[in-house]
Design an enzyme around this catalytic site. Structure first.
Site, PDB file in Angstrom:
ATOM      1  N   TYR A  17       3.188   1.699  -6.610  1.00 11.73           N
ATOM      2  CA  TYR A  17       3.925   2.654  -5.779  1.00 11.73           C
ATOM      3  C   TYR A  17       5.401   2.772  -6.140  1.00 11.73           C
ATOM      4  O   TYR A  17       6.132   3.538  -5.512  1.00 11.73           O
ATOM      5  CB  TYR A  17       3.790   2.261  -4.300  1.00 11.73           C
ATOM      6  CG  TYR A  17       2.355   2.208  -3.849  1.00 11.73           C
ATOM      7  CD1 TYR A  17       1.643   3.376  -3.611  1.00 11.73           C
ATOM      8  CD2 TYR A  17       1.698   0.993  -3.688  1.00 11.73           C
ATOM      9  CE1 TYR A  17       0.310   3.343  -3.213  1.00 11.73           C
ATOM     10  CE2 TYR A  17       0.368   0.946  -3.282  1.00 11.73           C
ATOM     11  CZ  TYR A  17      -0.319   2.124  -3.048  1.00 11.73           C
ATOM     12  OH  TYR A  17      -1.636   2.072  -2.662  1.00 11.73           O
ATOM     13  N   ASN A  69       2.089   2.519   6.612  1.00 15.11           N
ATOM     14  CA  ASN A  69       1.506   2.785   7.931  1.00 15.11           C
ATOM     15  C   ASN A  69       1.679   1.621   8.910  1.00 15.11           C
ATOM     16  O   ASN A  69       1.464   1.799  10.112  1.00 15.11           O
ATOM     17  CB  ASN A  69       0.019   3.115   7.794  1.00 15.11           C
ATOM     18  CG  ASN A  69      -0.209   4.452   7.126  1.00 15.11           C
ATOM     19  OD1 ASN A  69       0.729   5.133   6.718  1.00 15.11           O
ATOM     20  ND2 ASN A  69      -1.461   4.827   7.000  1.00 15.11           N
ATOM     21  N   ASP A  94      11.455   8.952   3.493  1.00 16.05           N
ATOM     22  CA  ASP A  94      11.235  10.268   2.898  1.00 16.05           C
ATOM     23  C   ASP A  94      10.893  11.312   3.963  1.00 16.05           C
ATOM     24  O   ASP A  94      10.314  10.994   4.996  1.00 16.05           O
ATOM     25  CB  ASP A  94      10.105  10.187   1.875  1.00 16.05           C
ATOM     26  CG  ASP A  94       8.806   9.686   2.511  1.00 16.05           C
ATOM     27  OD1 ASP A  94       8.748   8.497   2.863  1.00 16.05           O
ATOM     28  OD2 ASP A  94       7.862  10.486   2.684  1.00 16.05           O
ATOM     29  N   ASN A 115       3.976   8.535   9.198  1.00 13.31           N
ATOM     30  CA  ASN A 115       3.210   7.399   9.690  1.00 13.31           C
ATOM     31  C   ASN A 115       4.030   6.114   9.794  1.00 13.31           C
ATOM     32  O   ASN A 115       3.803   5.295  10.688  1.00 13.31           O
ATOM     33  CB  ASN A 115       1.989   7.152   8.795  1.00 13.31           C
ATOM     34  CG  ASN A 115       0.937   8.237   8.934  1.00 13.31           C
ATOM     35  OD1 ASN A 115       0.812   8.853   9.987  1.00 13.31           O
ATOM     36  ND2 ASN A 115       0.189   8.480   7.876  1.00 13.31           N
TER      37      ASN A 115
END
Length: 203
Positions: A17, A69, A94, A115
């Site tokens: 990521y 999340n 973001d 989330n």
């Protein structure tokens, strides 16, 4: 109550990521850490963090090790460790509703479909924590939101994103050196005067 300012950059852990749109909060935090001389290298189960002083105030910088999340789990740990309440937080993340290059600082607000912020709101029991949104733009037609945020920035976005990261770090320093109202007045307007906030995308 603790006077520690807890600055949290949201993102997902792991090399898969790195440098994705969802991890722009980590980019801002890394830059800020270098600028104010507070290394973020203490690895705990819920976060990688560092603590020090800037502008006469104790500052904690953190990158959650939970996935996006579940960001609220990291926030719970940080508040328990450093004390204070949700008003001590400043969360960087973001935002698809802002064009790349825009930043927007607010003292409170809803999750707006994010989330990570939804998880934090559940964890702290309210929306009253400062947040700094970094524009990543809306996904193009045919691209799902979760695919878009886990993708990397395009070459043509590089200058706008680099500028946004620089301004975001400067905005956080302004909050610490002065106050959030001053920082909002100074940094919520795009310097180019050309970027506009995008309307919500149809679901």
């Amino acid at each position: 109550m603790s006077d520690t300012a807890i600055i949290v950059g949201l993102g997902n852990p792991g090399p898969r990521y790195a440098d994705t749109r969802h991890n722009i909060g980590w980019q801002v935090l890394d830059l800020l850490a270098n600028q104010i001389g507070v290394p973020v290298n203490e690895r705990r189960p819920k976060a990688v963090l560092g603590a020090g002083y800037f502008a006469g105030r104790r500052v904690a910088l953190a990158k959650p090790r939970t996935f996006m999340n579940n960001s609220g789990e990291a926030i719970e740990y940080l508040l328990a460790r450093f004390g204070g309440g949700s008003s001590n937080l400043l969360v960087i993340y973001d935002e698809m509703a802002l064009l790349p290059g825009r930043i927007r600082l607010r003292a409170a607000g809803s999750d707006a479909g994010h989330n990570g912020i939804r998880s934090i709101i559940r964890a702290v029991g309210g929306t009253g924590f400062p947040r700094l949104r970094i524009g990543i733009g809306a996904p193009p037609p045919g691209v799902l939101a979760h695919e878009y945020v886990l993708g990397k920035f395009q070459d043509e976005e590089a200058d706008a994103i680099a500028g946004a990261v620089e301004r975001a770090a400067a905005a956080v320093r302004c909050v610490l050196e002065e106050n959030i109202d001053t920082a909002m007045n100074r940094f919520n307007q795009d310097p180019s005067k050309q970027a506009e906030e995008q309307p919500p995308q149809a679901s």
